[in-house]
Motif scaffolding. Sequence first.
Motif, PDB file in Angstrom:
ATOM      1  N   ILE A  52       0.839  -1.207   0.000  1.00  0.00           N
ATOM      2  CA  ILE A  52       0.000   0.000   0.000  1.00  0.00           C
ATOM      3  C   ILE A  52       0.872   1.255   0.000  1.00  0.00           C
ATOM      4  CG2 ILE A  52      -1.689   1.325   1.326  1.00  0.00           C
ATOM      5  CD1 ILE A  52      -2.838  -1.323   2.327  1.00  0.00           C
ATOM      6  N   LEU A 224       0.085  -2.890  -5.111  1.00  0.00           N
ATOM      7  CA  LEU A 224      -1.143  -3.669  -4.979  1.00  0.00           C
ATOM      8  C   LEU A 224      -1.473  -4.424  -6.264  1.00  0.00           C
ATOM      9  CD1 LEU A 224      -3.362  -1.114  -3.008  1.00  0.00           C
ATOM     10  CD2 LEU A 224      -2.445  -3.277  -2.149  1.00  0.00           C
ATOM     11  N   VAL A 251      -8.613   2.637  -2.128  1.00  0.00           N
ATOM     12  CA  VAL A 251      -7.643   3.679  -2.484  1.00  0.00           C
ATOM     13  C   VAL A 251      -8.204   4.572  -3.583  1.00  0.00           C
ATOM     14  CG1 VAL A 251      -5.353   4.101  -3.462  1.00  0.00           C
ATOM     15  CG2 VAL A 251      -5.662   2.293  -1.771  1.00  0.00           C
TER      16      VAL A 251
END
Length: 544
Positions: A52, A224, A251
Motif C-alpha cells: 500500500i 497492490l 484507495v
Amino acid sequence: MISKSFNLYKLLPWVVTCILLSPIIAIVLSAFVIDDSGSFQHLLDTVLLTYISNTLLLILCVVLFSICFAMPCAWFVACCEFPTRRTLQWVLMLPLAMPPYIIAIVYTDLLDFSGPVQRTLRQLFGWQSANDYYFPDIRTLLGASVILALALFPYLYLLLRGAFLAQSGGLFQAARSLGLSPLRAFWRVSIPLSRSAMAVGISLIAMETLGDFATVNYFAVSTLTTAIYDTWLELGSLTTAAKISSVMLLVLVILISLENYSRRKQKVYQRNGSVSTDIRFVLTGWKKWGALTFTWLLISLSLFIPIAVLLYYAVHYFAESLNDDLINYTINSLWLAFLVAILALAVALVVNFYQRLNPGLGAKSAVRLSSLGYAVPGTVVAIGVLIPLTNIDLWLNDLFISWGLSSLGLVLSGSLFILVLGYLVRFSAIAVGSVDSSLVQVSPSLDLASRTLGHGPAKTIWRVNLPLIKKGLLTAFILVFIEAMKELPAALLLRPFNFETLATYVYQFVSDEMIEYAALPALMIIVLGLIPFIVVNNMLEKRS
C-alpha cells in the motif's frame, strides 16, 4: 406490442449498466467473504502495508513528475508564440499511444550496466567496474515513476492546454498591467483558474498509475497490482486476490473523494474568451531556446528515442521476429480490439439515447454508473469479472451433473467471452463519454421537428441524431480500439489458454529480458495506436 417494446427500451439500459457494474459489486462483496486459506491474513501481517505504501508513493511521484512535464508544455503551447508551436500542440499528445512498459524496456536496455550509455562512460573515463563510479539505478520506484510520467503526462497536458486556451485573455493582461511579470501572472492567475482541469488530469494519471502492472513488475516494485497478479496466478487464491482488489477500490475512492473535496468551494467566473494570437507573448532569446529545448527534449524522451531503439532492434532481428506467432497474435489483437470497440459503441448508444429520450436523474445515473469501469484498474476489473463468471460456471456444471449429463467445463470463465467482457467493462466509459459529448451538441429542437413530421423515436435517432454525431461515433470507436490494443493486465489474467495478444506477446519477451525479439511486436502496437490517434486529432482539429 407497444407496451412490450416500451418496457424493453426502458429495461435494456439498466441491464447493460448492471452487467458493467457487476465486477465492482463482486469486488465489494468479496471484502466480506471469509478467506479460509489464510493468505490474506498472512499478507496483512507481512507485506500488505508495504504494498500500500509503495502504491501511494508511486502515485505521488508520478503525479509530481507529470505536473513538471505537462504544465510548462501546456503554457508554452497555449499562451506563448515560438517556432514549431503549432506542431508541438499535437505532437505532445502522441506519447499516449506509447504503452509505459515499452518505454521501460527501452530505457532499461539503454541505462543498465551492460547498456550503451554506461559502456560508453567506462570507455571514455577508463572505469573498469561499477565500483569505480556511481550511476543511478533505473529499476527502482523512482525510475518507474519517471517512466510512467513520460507516458501519462499528455493527459494533464491536454486538459491544462484546454483550460489555458479557454481563459479570458483580459484577466492575464490585467495582471500584467498591475506590474506582474509573465511568470508571476501565470502563478497568480492562470494556475488558480485551471485548478479544475488540473484536478481531473491528476485524477486520471493517479488512476492509470494505480492500474499499471507491467512497468512496476518489470522494475520489481511491489504494489497492490503486482500483489493481485501474484496472488491469483501463483497462489491460486481468487478470494485473496479479490480482497486485495477491494483495497485498491478503497484507495481509488479515497483519491476521487480527495479530488472532489479539494474543489468543493471552488467557483470560477470569467468572461467567455480565449487566448488569441495578439495576446500571446512572443518568446525571444534564451526563453525561446529554453521552451524549444524543454518541449522537444520531452518528446524525444517519451516518443522518439523509444521508437528509434525499437526500430534498430526490429531491423536487425527482423527475420527472427517475423514469424507465424507474430502474425497470429496481431490478428488476435486486431479482431479483439475491433469487437470490443463495436460493443462499447453499442453500449454508449443504448445508455446515451436512453438519457436523451428520458432526461432525468434515473437516466443520468445509468450513464454515470456505466462509466465507472474506466476508473477501475484492469487487474481489479479482471478479478471482478472472474468471480461471478467462475461461480456461474460452477453452478452450471453442478446443474448438468445433477441431471445426469457431463459437465460443461469453464464455458464462460475459460473462454474468450470473459476477455471480451473484461475489456468491455474497462473501456465502455470512453465510448459513453465521447458519444455523450457529441450528442449534447445536437439541439433537442431537431428531435422535436422530426417528431412533428410524424417520425417516431427510432426513426428520429436513425435519420437525425446518428448522422449528426458520426464523427463522435468514429472517435469513440478509435479511442476504444487504441486502448484495447494496449491493454495488458486484464489480458494476462483473463486470456484463455493458447490465446495471446500483441501486448502479452511483448510482455513474455520483456519478462525474459529479450528486448530484441520484443521490438517488432512493440512497434506494431505503437503504430496501430499512433495512426488512429493522429486521425482522431485531425478530426477534432477540423471540428474546432
